[in-house]
Write a protein that holds these residues in place. Structure first.
Motif: not given
Ligand code: R5P
Length: 297
Positions: A70-71, A73, A126-127, A129, A140-141, A144-145, A148
């Motif tokens: 999720s996220g 990226t 996965d992405g 934070d 988990g930003g 979704c953690h 994930e």
């Molecule tokens: O809950 C969200 C996830 O852990 C994302 O993978 C994480 O927040 C990174 O997201 P981004 O790629 O938007 O920085």
């Protein structure tokens, strides 16, 4: 016309577009970034570089069950997987970590599955934070953690993709919002108190931005963001164990000893790859990188 039941198996040829019309993308939250242009931001280019290179190296033709994180990226991950072509993707099943990645898989016309059907995954990308020097991550930003982490554990190989802002030595230095902690809603006040006792006096319930009240995860739970002092963040595994033991906690956004490698796109167009064994690989910027990279052994 009755809606046929959705039964996806490894050999299923059922595609999402055989089902009654879904709302158009413009009616749904955006999950795919605009096609990168010269005007694309440095950060977006860094994310894309990390994601494309990780896909080229780790999503191999023999991989049939693939986890999608999720996220912001992750759309670049899917973009690169789609670019591998329909021939290789027709026999693959993609497992989402939440609503966003599920929509991404469907809108990309890839075969959707779930982790209860496919508890063993070839590779999940996965992405994150923030990632520390031992590849421990805060995640988990986007709340979704839980899913994930299930998909990270289910995967033979778990790969992190991110831009340079996430590349850190100690967790909490760059990501200052705290550790995301998913909690059963009725238990949140008690967990909040216990997190404060564990060393996070500023732990707070995450509130919705365009919603009155707390955000609710894809699993129907609340999220508490718990910042801890650096002494505790330097030993994320111990902290993870302590927080996870609190009754009412469903999952903690600390991912320890899980990643095989973390790919970071840099501001100057170069790439830093940090491996589980401590090896650090630098790939210099090229005018139109990434195009082709050797698969990882
Ligand atoms: O809950 C969200 C996830 O852990 C994302 O993978 C994480 O927040 C990174 O997201 P981004 O790629 O938007 O920085």
């Amino acid at each position: 016309m009755p809606i046929p039941p959705i039964v996806l198996t490894r050999d299923s040829s059922i595609l999402p577009d055989q089902y009654p019309a879904r709302p158009s993308l413009s009616e749904r939250p955006p999950t795919t970034p605009a096609v990168p242009t010269v005007a694309a931001t440095v950060i977006e280019e860094a994310k894309r570089l990390a994601a494309w290179t990780a896909v080229d190296r780790h999503v191999l033709p023999e991989h049939k069950i693939i986890g999608i994180g999720s996220g912001s990226t992750v759309p670049y991950v899917v973009e690169r997987i789609v670019a591998q072509g329909s021939e290789v993707n027709k026999d693959r099943i993609f497992i989402p970590t939440g609503f966003q990645s599920k929509e991404l898989i469907i809108s990309s016309k890839l075969h959707l599955g779930d982790v209860d059907q496919y508890p063993t995954i070839d590779v999940t990308i996965d992405g994150a934070d923030e990632v520390d020097s031992d590849l421990n991550c805060i995640k988990g930003g986007g709340a979704c953690h839980l899913r994930e982490k299930v998909l990270a554990e289910a995967a033979d190989t778990w790969i992190v993709v991110a831009d340079y802002r996430k590349n850190s030595q100690v967790l909490g230095r760059n990501w200052t919002h705290g550790i995301p902690v998913e909690v059963a809603p009725f238990a949140y006040a008690k967990v909040l108190l216990n997190l404060q006792l564990l060393g996070s006096p500023k732990a707070t319930l995450r509130m919705g931005k365009a919603k009155a009240g707390p955000i609710v995860t894809d699993n129907g739970n609340f999220v508490i963001d718990a910042p801890f002092p650096e002494e505790q963040m330097k030993d994320p595994y111990t902290l993870l164990a302590r927080v996870k033991m609190l009754t009412g906690v469903v999952e903690v956004g600390l991912f320890c000893h899980m990643a095989k490698a973390a790919y970071f796109g840099n501001q100057d167009g170069s790439l830093t790859i940090r491996w589980q064994d401590g090896k650090i690989e630098q790939i210099a910027a090229t005018p139109d990188a990434p195009t082709q990279v050797e698969p990882a052994v």
